[in-house]
Design a protein around this motif. Structure first.
Motif, PDB file in Angstrom:
ATOM      1  N   SER A 216      74.032  -9.608  29.684  1.00  0.00           N
ATOM      2  CA  SER A 216      75.374 -10.518  29.401  1.00  0.00           C
ATOM      3  C   SER A 216      76.675  -9.533  30.064  1.00  0.00           C
ATOM      4  O   SER A 216      77.473  -9.986  30.245  1.00  0.00           O
ATOM      5  CB  SER A 216      75.509 -10.944  28.052  1.00  0.00           C
ATOM      6  N   GLU A 220      79.366 -10.302  32.912  1.00  0.00           N
ATOM      7  CA  GLU A 220      80.672 -10.321  32.793  1.00  0.00           C
ATOM      8  C   GLU A 220      81.596  -9.133  33.447  1.00  0.00           C
ATOM      9  O   GLU A 220      82.652  -9.323  33.767  1.00  0.00           O
ATOM     10  CB  GLU A 220      80.967 -10.192  31.145  1.00  0.00           C
ATOM     11  N   ARG A 222      81.215  -7.370  36.712  1.00  0.00           N
ATOM     12  CA  ARG A 222      80.318  -7.442  38.092  1.00  0.00           C
ATOM     13  C   ARG A 222      80.317  -5.950  38.899  1.00  0.00           C
ATOM     14  O   ARG A 222      79.387  -5.513  39.513  1.00  0.00           O
ATOM     15  CB  ARG A 222      80.534  -8.599  39.235  1.00  0.00           C
TER      16      ARG A 222
END
Length: 321
Positions: A216, A220, A222
């Motif tokens: 995750s 969020e 990159r």
């Protein structure tokens, strides 16, 4: 033969070759390919890599692999004497590529969250940079699902998940402030983190949770590189300190004479995954590698569940098949 038939034949051959590689290799195909044709470990020379749980096992093996290519190291764990021994081994393995100041030793208890910031500052004051954090510290478990005390669940999650997340957040904030969000967070996960095995319920859950936390993070942010390295059975002293189902219990078993990948081979593959900034990779001797692939496919996973009992899966996990 028509063009369509030819394409179908190529597709069948592709999958036949792929399945053969699942059987023959000791890691996933992408990692094997990168180990032969990917970015060389020498590309990491001069980078600073912090490895937690570096006093033995996979952490030690990874440190040695990186040291051979001139990667600067931060080695942390609770056992100072063993860390200093690993430091000496890394300097010897580097063959002049590293000086003593290039391998920093920090005695650290991952569960002491209040000291995480202090340790990070120690790293930054020493090297003035940090390129990669490898969250390797953790413990395994052997216990029946129904016999695990809830206190054990909490203790294992504190070490294998929450301590890792806490330290990683501090480092990610550093990456954001100093590098615009560029940096590399890695963790030693487990094949059990995406393919549950019997008699390690809390450990499986913790690795699933760790995977979700870090994946995750990648979604969020990159620009950030996130690597999850998932070993199967490895010949280390991991089971000596493994949790049982009772609070304060330790398995205390040796992995000697079991069918397990060597720690050094595991460390070498981990280093390749880091150099090539791979997101999810795994390793393990046959049939572990094959089972890992099957577990990633829902249909194959159901078939596997029908064919193998929990006793068979446990024997494979314990290196007895």
């Amino acid at each position: 033969m028509s063009f369509l038939e030819f394409l179908l034949l190529l597709l069948v051959l592709y999958y036949v070759v792929y399945v053969l590689l699942w059987i023959l290799l000791d890691c996933n195909v992408a990692l094997w390919y990168k180990s032969r044709f990917g970015v060389s470990l020498s590309s990491m020379r001069g980078q600073v890599v912090w490895i937690t749980g570096a006093s033995s096992g996979i952490g030690r093996a990874l440190a040695l692999s990186l040291a051979r290519h001139g990667v600067k190291l931060v080695l942390s764990a609770r056992r100072l004497e063993q860390l200093e021994q690993v430091q000496e081994e890394c300097l010897a393995a580097a063959r002049g590529l590293l000086a003593t100041k290039d391998v920093l030793v920090i005695q650290m208890d991952m569960l002491d969250l209040d000291e995480h910031k202090t340790h990070l500052n120690t790293v930054l004051n020493h090297f003035h940079r940090l390129d990669v954090l490898v969250n390797n510290a953790g413990r395994s478990q052997r216990a029946s699902w129904t016999e695990v005390e809830i206190e054990v669940d909490r203790e294992l999650f504190e070490l294998d998940v929450f301590a890792v997340v806490h330290l990683s957040r501090l480092v990610v904030r550093y990456f954001v402030e100093q590098n615009g969000g560029r940096g590399h967070i890695a963790a030693t996960s487990s094949i059990a983190g995406f393919s549950p095995v019997p008699f390690s319920p809390t450990y499986c859950a913790a690795k699933h949770a760790l995977n979700a936390y870090l994946l995750s993070l990648k979604v969020e942010m990159r620009k950030l590189d996130v690597s999850l390295f998932a070993p199967g059975p490895i010949a280390t002293d991991f089971l000596q300190e493994a949790f049982t189902g009772s609070q304060g219990g330790k398995v205390g078993l040796s992995t000697a004479n079991q069918k397990r990948m060597t720690a050094q081979r595991c460390g070498d593959l981990f280093a390749v995954a880091l150099a090539n900034k791979m997101d999810l990779t795994w390793c393990g001797l046959f049939p572990v590698n094959l089972l890992a692939y099957c577990a990633r496919n829902p249909t194959l996973s159901k078939i596997l569940a029908q064919l193998m009992t929990e006793k068979t899966l446990n024997k494979i996990r314990e290196g007895k098949l």
